[in-house]
Motif scaffolding. Sequence first.
Motif, PDB file in Angstrom:
ATOM      1  N   ILE A 196       0.817  -1.223   0.000  1.00 50.91           N
ATOM      2  CA  ILE A 196       0.000   0.000   0.000  1.00 50.91           C
ATOM      3  C   ILE A 196       0.850   1.272   0.000  1.00 50.91           C
ATOM      4  CG2 ILE A 196      -1.668   1.327   1.369  1.00 50.91           C
ATOM      5  CD1 ILE A 196      -2.798  -1.408   2.313  1.00 50.91           C
ATOM      6  N   VAL A 197       1.959   1.281   0.756  1.00 51.99           N
ATOM      7  CA  VAL A 197       2.716   2.531   0.903  1.00 51.99           C
ATOM      8  C   VAL A 197       3.427   2.964  -0.373  1.00 51.99           C
ATOM      9  CG1 VAL A 197       3.059   2.140   3.370  1.00 51.99           C
ATOM     10  CG2 VAL A 197       4.842   1.425   1.754  1.00 51.99           C
ATOM     11  N   HIS A 198       3.573   2.060  -1.353  1.00 49.52           N
ATOM     12  CA  HIS A 198       4.232   2.450  -2.591  1.00 49.52           C
ATOM     13  C   HIS A 198       3.334   3.283  -3.512  1.00 49.52           C
ATOM     14  CE1 HIS A 198       7.344  -0.489  -1.500  1.00 49.52           C
ATOM     15  NE2 HIS A 198       8.106   0.183  -2.346  1.00 49.52           N
ATOM     16  N   LEU A 199       2.035   3.174  -3.349  1.00 47.37           N
ATOM     17  CA  LEU A 199       1.122   3.838  -4.289  1.00 47.37           C
ATOM     18  C   LEU A 199       1.194   5.370  -4.237  1.00 47.37           C
ATOM     19  CD1 LEU A 199      -1.984   1.470  -4.046  1.00 47.37           C
ATOM     20  CD2 LEU A 199      -0.151   1.509  -5.773  1.00 47.37           C
ATOM     21  N   PRO A 200       1.298   6.019  -3.063  1.00 48.37           N
ATOM     22  CA  PRO A 200       1.307   7.493  -3.059  1.00 48.37           C
ATOM     23  C   PRO A 200       2.675   8.130  -3.314  1.00 48.37           C
ATOM     24  CG  PRO A 200       1.260   6.680  -0.805  1.00 48.37           C
ATOM     25  CD  PRO A 200       1.176   5.471  -1.695  1.00 48.37           C
ATOM     26  N   ILE A 201       3.713   7.352  -3.609  1.00 50.02           N
ATOM     27  CA  ILE A 201       5.046   7.928  -3.838  1.00 50.02           C
ATOM     28  C   ILE A 201       5.042   8.783  -5.108  1.00 50.02           C
ATOM     29  CG2 ILE A 201       7.448   7.391  -4.425  1.00 50.02           C
ATOM     30  CD1 ILE A 201       7.183   4.858  -2.710  1.00 50.02           C
TER      31      ILE A 201
END
Length: 406
Positions: free
Chosen positions: A388-393
């Motif tokens: 999940i944390v890779h999506l807003p980069i």
Amino acid sequence: MSIFRFPPIVWIGIGILIISLGIRQSFGIFMMPISDYFDTGREFFSLAIALQNLLFGMFQPFVGMAADKWGAKRIIVMGALAYGLGLFLTSITTSTAVVYLSLGALVGLGLSATSYVIILGVVAKVVPAQHAAKAFGLTTAAGSFGMFAMIPGAQAMLANFGWQGAMQGFAMLCTLIIAFVVFMKSNKKAKVTNAQEPKHHDDITLKEALKEAFSHKGYWLIHLGFFVCGFHVMFIATHLPSYLADKNLPATSAAMALAYVGIFNIFGSYFWGMMADKFDKRHISFVLYLLRAAIIAAFVTLPITEFSATIFGGAIGFVWLGTVPLTSGLVRQIFGPQYMSTLYGLVFFSHQIGSFLGAWVGGSIYDHYGSYEPIWWSTVALALLAAIVHLPINATPIDRRVTVEN
């Protein structure tokens, strides 16, 4: 660009990684004989490996800065000497305290100077931007080949010469790293062949590069994702052999499972590197971590047999270090190649904090509960978080042209 057209320094780096990471990934099969020799629980060896990984990461930013400033050759030679000395001292000591110094600190220092961060920093400077992730994937795959090649050999040495003889054999292999470095030429700047590459204007100071990275939200999300990766790989590499032994499987099944991790990671690392050159690295990272969650959940849910252990080794191997070309590729894409060793070294430190916890907490939970089940399910939850944390980069290359023009 065909992989056969990569500069020779890429292939020299691959040779170094085969030895350095091949040795490192075999440490899991030493847990039970070393624990028995020192008459300790598994937490002792787990903590030594955890310390190794923590210091591996802690040394990494400083080693990366030194390589960026003085060149990789000197740093790699220093690392090979520390690595070999750490392995040799481990083989002759009768003190548990010395094991923390030798297998923990010295091997950790050696790994920091002979593994991915330094080698990928070299590669980043000689391979064009549009082929960087593919080159990173190929280089990462080399470490996996080392794992495939070393673990069966380590198991054979363990059976024939004992764990001390196996450690001494590994120490001798470290001298080959120095031999490879002799043929390594000085790094050259990457050729500017990507339309986005000129935006980076690689003429800022290290202090400016660090300030720029630390103020970038995506850089911290990259840290978090790679922390999870470290937790996964070191827990599995360190504790899978003991987990399978607890299930009454023979030692050869663990060696085979880890060898399959290595061989399938050869294909997986290159595959994920190619995907990273063709598609959005954030989305590919999301898919990779989802696959990890599914593979681990299936493994601990289904009955544990020699066949399922082998299948798990192959499946988890395919997504094992595919994170390296994706993560390093994101760092290079956003910040450019000039301080790649430093910025990726800091990200790798987060990876190694995860590795420290994966190795140590795994042994601690086992000694406390007599089971690995809680930690296995924790790895599933962490994989979902990392996806999940890779999506807003924000992966857009930083445009420094305004700063340069002013």
